[in-house]
Design a protein around this motif. Structure first.
Motif, PDB file in Angstrom:
ATOM      1  N   PRO A 294     -27.015 -20.715  -7.366  1.00 13.54           N
ATOM      2  CA  PRO A 294     -26.721 -21.198  -6.882  1.00 13.54           C
ATOM      3  C   PRO A 294     -27.283 -22.792  -7.585  1.00 13.54           C
ATOM      4  CG  PRO A 294     -29.136 -20.176  -7.665  1.00 13.54           C
ATOM      5  CD  PRO A 294     -27.864 -19.418  -7.440  1.00 13.54           C
ATOM      6  N   ASP A 295     -27.091 -22.849  -7.980  1.00 11.31           N
ATOM      7  CA  ASP A 295     -26.535 -23.801  -9.085  1.00 11.31           C
ATOM      8  C   ASP A 295     -24.821 -23.872  -9.550  1.00 11.31           C
ATOM      9  OD1 ASP A 295     -27.220 -21.459 -10.947  1.00 11.31           O
ATOM     10  OD2 ASP A 295     -26.667 -22.968 -12.559  1.00 11.31           O
ATOM     11  N   ARG A 296     -24.372 -23.336  -9.177  1.00 10.78           N
ATOM     12  CA  ARG A 296     -22.847 -23.148  -9.041  1.00 10.78           C
ATOM     13  C   ARG A 296     -22.475 -24.119  -8.054  1.00 10.78           C
ATOM     14  NH1 ARG A 296     -20.321 -20.010 -13.851  1.00 10.78           N
ATOM     15  NH2 ARG A 296     -22.063 -19.948 -15.624  1.00 10.78           N
ATOM     16  N   TYR A 297     -22.492 -23.880  -7.219  1.00 10.37           N
ATOM     17  CA  TYR A 297     -22.420 -23.675  -5.314  1.00 10.37           C
ATOM     18  C   TYR A 297     -22.323 -25.282  -4.873  1.00 10.37           C
ATOM     19  CZ  TYR A 297     -20.894 -22.318  -0.365  1.00 10.37           C
ATOM     20  OH  TYR A 297     -20.713 -22.874   1.075  1.00 10.37           O
ATOM     21  N   HIS A 298     -21.312 -25.586  -4.680  1.00  9.83           N
ATOM     22  CA  HIS A 298     -21.249 -26.674  -4.129  1.00  9.83           C
ATOM     23  C   HIS A 298     -20.815 -27.146  -2.542  1.00  9.83           C
ATOM     24  CE1 HIS A 298     -20.794 -28.404  -8.340  1.00  9.83           C
ATOM     25  NE2 HIS A 298     -19.549 -27.771  -8.089  1.00  9.83           N
ATOM     26  N   GLU A 299     -21.908 -27.750  -2.148  1.00 13.71           N
ATOM     27  CA  GLU A 299     -22.006 -27.740  -0.667  1.00 13.71           C
ATOM     28  C   GLU A 299     -22.054 -29.254   0.054  1.00 13.71           C
ATOM     29  OE1 GLU A 299     -23.347 -24.847   3.091  1.00 13.71           O
ATOM     30  OE2 GLU A 299     -24.775 -24.903   1.359  1.00 13.71           O
ATOM     31  N   MET A 300     -22.177 -29.850   1.017  1.00 16.02           N
ATOM     32  CA  MET A 300     -22.087 -30.891   1.578  1.00 16.02           C
ATOM     33  C   MET A 300     -21.750 -31.038   2.696  1.00 16.02           C
ATOM     34  SD  MET A 300     -20.910 -34.241  -0.628  1.00 16.02           S
ATOM     35  CE  MET A 300     -20.519 -33.614  -2.117  1.00 16.02           C
ATOM     36  N   PRO A 301     -22.475 -32.145   3.933  1.00 16.53           N
ATOM     37  CA  PRO A 301     -21.802 -32.752   5.430  1.00 16.53           C
ATOM     38  C   PRO A 301     -20.619 -32.762   5.036  1.00 16.53           C
ATOM     39  CG  PRO A 301     -24.403 -33.211   4.752  1.00 16.53           C
ATOM     40  CD  PRO A 301     -24.193 -32.356   3.673  1.00 16.53           C
ATOM     41  N   MET A 302     -19.748 -32.523   5.737  1.00 17.60           N
ATOM     42  CA  MET A 302     -18.223 -33.145   5.788  1.00 17.60           C
ATOM     43  C   MET A 302     -18.211 -34.945   5.873  1.00 17.60           C
ATOM     44  SD  MET A 302     -15.249 -32.507   8.324  1.00 17.60           S
ATOM     45  CE  MET A 302     -13.942 -31.568   7.706  1.00 17.60           C
ATOM     46  N   THR A 303     -19.098 -35.434   6.993  1.00 14.97           N
ATOM     47  CA  THR A 303     -19.226 -36.986   6.595  1.00 14.97           C
ATOM     48  C   THR A 303     -20.027 -37.404   5.165  1.00 14.97           C
ATOM     49  OG1 THR A 303     -22.043 -36.777   7.705  1.00 14.97           O
ATOM     50  CG2 THR A 303     -19.956 -36.605   9.117  1.00 14.97           C
ATOM     51  N   LYS A 304     -20.640 -36.581   4.025  1.00 17.42           N
ATOM     52  CA  LYS A 304     -21.276 -37.116   3.131  1.00 17.42           C
ATOM     53  C   LYS A 304     -20.147 -36.689   2.596  1.00 17.42           C
ATOM     54  CE  LYS A 304     -25.504 -35.848   1.489  1.00 17.42           C
ATOM     55  NZ  LYS A 304     -26.324 -35.099   1.019  1.00 17.42           N
ATOM     56  N   ALA A 305     -19.266 -36.126   2.151  1.00 18.24           N
ATOM     57  CA  ALA A 305     -18.410 -35.731   1.599  1.00 18.24           C
ATOM     58  C   ALA A 305     -17.097 -36.728   1.448  1.00 18.24           C
ATOM     59  CB  ALA A 305     -17.662 -33.880   1.850  1.00 18.24           C
ATOM     60  N   LEU A 306     -16.687 -36.827   3.394  1.00 21.84           N
ATOM     61  CA  LEU A 306     -15.713 -38.520   3.762  1.00 21.84           C
ATOM     62  C   LEU A 306     -15.820 -39.102   2.505  1.00 21.84           C
ATOM     63  CD1 LEU A 306     -14.589 -37.285   6.566  1.00 21.84           C
ATOM     64  CD2 LEU A 306     -13.442 -36.831   4.860  1.00 21.84           C
ATOM     65  N   ALA A 307     -17.354 -39.176   2.912  1.00 24.58           N
ATOM     66  CA  ALA A 307     -17.726 -40.748   1.837  1.00 24.58           C
ATOM     67  C   ALA A 307     -18.039 -40.943   0.564  1.00 24.58           C
ATOM     68  CB  ALA A 307     -19.203 -41.072   2.752  1.00 24.58           C
ATOM     69  N   ALA A 308     -17.918 -40.163   0.062  1.00 23.99           N
ATOM     70  CA  ALA A 308     -17.850 -39.786  -1.056  1.00 23.99           C
ATOM     71  C   ALA A 308     -16.337 -40.093  -1.745  1.00 23.99           C
ATOM     72  CB  ALA A 308     -18.142 -38.278  -1.886  1.00 23.99           C
ATOM     73  N   LEU A 309     -15.407 -39.600  -0.830  1.00 23.03           N
ATOM     74  CA  LEU A 309     -14.378 -39.385  -1.129  1.00 23.03           C
ATOM     75  C   LEU A 309     -13.285 -41.123  -1.139  1.00 23.03           C
ATOM     76  CD1 LEU A 309     -12.357 -36.896   0.607  1.00 23.03           C
ATOM     77  CD2 LEU A 309     -12.160 -37.205  -1.553  1.00 23.03           C
ATOM     78  N   TRP A 310     -14.305 -41.870  -0.059  1.00 26.55           N
ATOM     79  CA  TRP A 310     -13.981 -43.347   0.083  1.00 26.55           C
ATOM     80  C   TRP A 310     -14.676 -44.207  -0.403  1.00 26.55           C
ATOM     81  CZ3 TRP A 310     -11.884 -45.971   4.135  1.00 26.55           C
ATOM     82  CH2 TRP A 310     -12.446 -47.101   4.754  1.00 26.55           C
ATOM     83  N   LYS A 311     -15.393 -44.049  -1.624  1.00 26.51           N
ATOM     84  CA  LYS A 311     -16.589 -44.408  -2.565  1.00 26.51           C
ATOM     85  C   LYS A 311     -15.646 -44.321  -3.784  1.00 26.51           C
ATOM     86  CE  LYS A 311     -20.629 -44.798   0.073  1.00 26.51           C
ATOM     87  NZ  LYS A 311     -22.032 -44.502   0.009  1.00 26.51           N
ATOM     88  N   THR A 312     -14.622 -43.376  -3.987  1.00 26.33           N
ATOM     89  CA  THR A 312     -14.243 -42.831  -5.397  1.00 26.33           C
ATOM     90  C   THR A 312     -12.847 -42.895  -4.918  1.00 26.33           C
ATOM     91  OG1 THR A 312     -14.281 -40.870  -4.596  1.00 26.33           O
ATOM     92  CG2 THR A 312     -16.539 -41.420  -5.971  1.00 26.33           C
ATOM     93  N   PRO A 313     -12.307 -43.026  -6.400  1.00 25.14           N
ATOM     94  CA  PRO A 313     -10.899 -43.405  -6.985  1.00 25.14           C
ATOM     95  C   PRO A 313     -10.272 -42.123  -6.991  1.00 25.14           C
ATOM     96  CG  PRO A 313     -11.552 -44.019  -8.695  1.00 25.14           C
ATOM     97  CD  PRO A 313     -12.432 -43.976  -7.753  1.00 25.14           C
ATOM     98  N   ARG A 314      -8.944 -41.594  -6.644  1.00 21.50           N
ATOM     99  CA  ARG A 314      -7.819 -40.645  -6.483  1.00 21.50           C
ATOM    100  C   ARG A 314      -6.980 -40.451  -8.411  1.00 21.50           C
ATOM    101  NH1 ARG A 314     -11.255 -40.058  -3.143  1.00 21.50           N
ATOM    102  NH2 ARG A 314     -11.883 -38.526  -6.149  1.00 21.50           N
TER     103      ARG A 314
END
Length: 372
Positions: A294-314
């Motif tokens: 459970p501590d290794r698995y990465h999961e989040m709502p798509m809207t939150k993931a897209l927001a994180a992509l918006w706020k971070t560089p690539r």
């Protein structure tokens, strides 16, 4: 998380807890494909044969785009061999499903199955991985792109999702062309040209205005939907030398009805653990992952993931962080300090005490590296 394992290590521990039918092809998925094929055919005929008001044509285009994307998700599943096993039938059905997205089955299996899945998030071997600082220094185009202010670049990046799958498919055709034998190159080229010939032929038959609503706008919508998933699959995760899906992949959550219509494409970590399993059974795989790690698995709502992509560089810095090169702002990745609820950068230690003029000079030197 310091101890990484290849996907087979996890799969071996999960498999005994799954029903035997989970490892068999699920032909019933083709019924969903047939339904989408009827919608696509009906929508294109409606736009082509009738003179609807542009608002109605736009609504039809959106439905067509949604259906193009869903067929692509089914094609992805088919070409992993989870629907039918017979090679020629698998490739035929996969080609039909990917027809709206103009991607051929032989290229897709080389690019996606044999390369991306085997070398996921490997800095040099994964064709879908984003660049590191070292790669940035070698690319004049990337250096130019990363001179653009971050907010402008982020806006452009999200707008480009509407064409990115199509553009990347063409790029993969060029990239893998030399890897195919001559006789297979003919097949790959035909599989690329035939869909485009169909859609350009439709343009000749119905004219620009109807073609806009029958194909071009749906293609943009489909690109946006497909890339909405693909952009969250790995771009918040670190680059890694070990193909560990729990570290290098992210599953997103969407409403259940969307999951059904998109053939459970949101279960991406599960897919990288069992790429030859129908996504119909990925909810069972998720249950076992969350029970065992459970501590290794990465999961989040798509809207939150897209927001994180918006706020971070690539651009990757030291493999497990992301960096905005010009300012020296460093962000964590999933499992390495990234908090999607509170994204904040830190400055690189070597830049923290440097003056603005010094940082600017370092950026110019880095930008000039590798010039001929």
């Amino acid at each position: 998380m310091n101890d990484f394992h290849p996907f087979g290590w996890y799969a071996a521990k999960i498999s005994p807890h799954l029903p035997k039918k989970a490892f068999q092809p699920v032909r019933s998925r083709l019924l969903g494909g047939l339904a989408y094929l009827l919608v696509v055919t009906g929508g294109i005929l409606a736009v082509s044969l009738f003179d609807f008001h542009p608002v109605w044509n736009l609504l039809i285009s959106i439905v067509l785009g949604f259906s193009f994307a869903a067929l692509g998700f089914l094609g992805h599943e088919i070409l992993h061999g989870t629907v039918v096993k017979t090679p020629w039938l698998r490739d035929l059905l996969g080609a039909l499903a990917f027809w709206p997205l103009c991607t051929g089955p032989k290229l897709w299996r080389k690019w996606h199955n044999a390369t991306h899945h085997v070398h996921t998030q490997h800095e040099e071997k994964d064709p879908d991985a984003w660049p590191s600082m070292e790669q940035l220094a070698k690319s004049r185009l990337l250096r130019w792109v990363y001179r653009i202010p971050f907010p402008v670049r982020a806006s452009f990046a999200f707008a480009s999702l509407s064409v990115m799958f199509t553009v990347h498919s063409i790029r993969m055709l060029v990239s893998f062309w030399q890897d195919f034998r001559w006789k297979n190159r003919i097949v790959v080229l035909c599989q690329f040209l035939l869909p485009w010939t169909t859609w350009i032929g439709l343009l000749w038959l119905v004219g620009w205005e109807k073609w806009l609503f029958a194909f071009l706008l749906p293609l943009l919508v489909a690109n946006m939907i497909v890339m909405g998933y693909i952009s969250t699959n790995h771009r918040l995760n670190p680059l890694m030398p070990v193909n560990d899906p729990l570290a290098n992949s992210l599953s997103v959550t969407v409403p259940k009805w969307v999951d059904v219509l998109h053939f459970h494409f949101s279960y991406h970590t599960e897919h990288h653990l069992f790429p030859a399993m129908s996504s119909k059974y990925y909810p069972l795989v998720k249950e076992q992952i969350k029970r065992m790690w459970p501590d290794r698995y990465h999961e989040m709502p798509m809207t939150k993931a897209l927001a994180a992509l918006w706020k971070t560089p690539r651009v990757y810095y030291e493999h497990n962080e992301l960096i905005e090169p010009k300012q020296g702002h460093v962000y964590g990745t999933l499992g390495n300090g990234l908090d999607p609820d509170e994204i904040a950068p830190r400055r690189r230690e070597e830049d923290a005490e440097a003056s603005p003029a010094t940082r600017k000079a370092k950026w110019k030197n880095a930008s000039g590296a590798g010039k001929a």
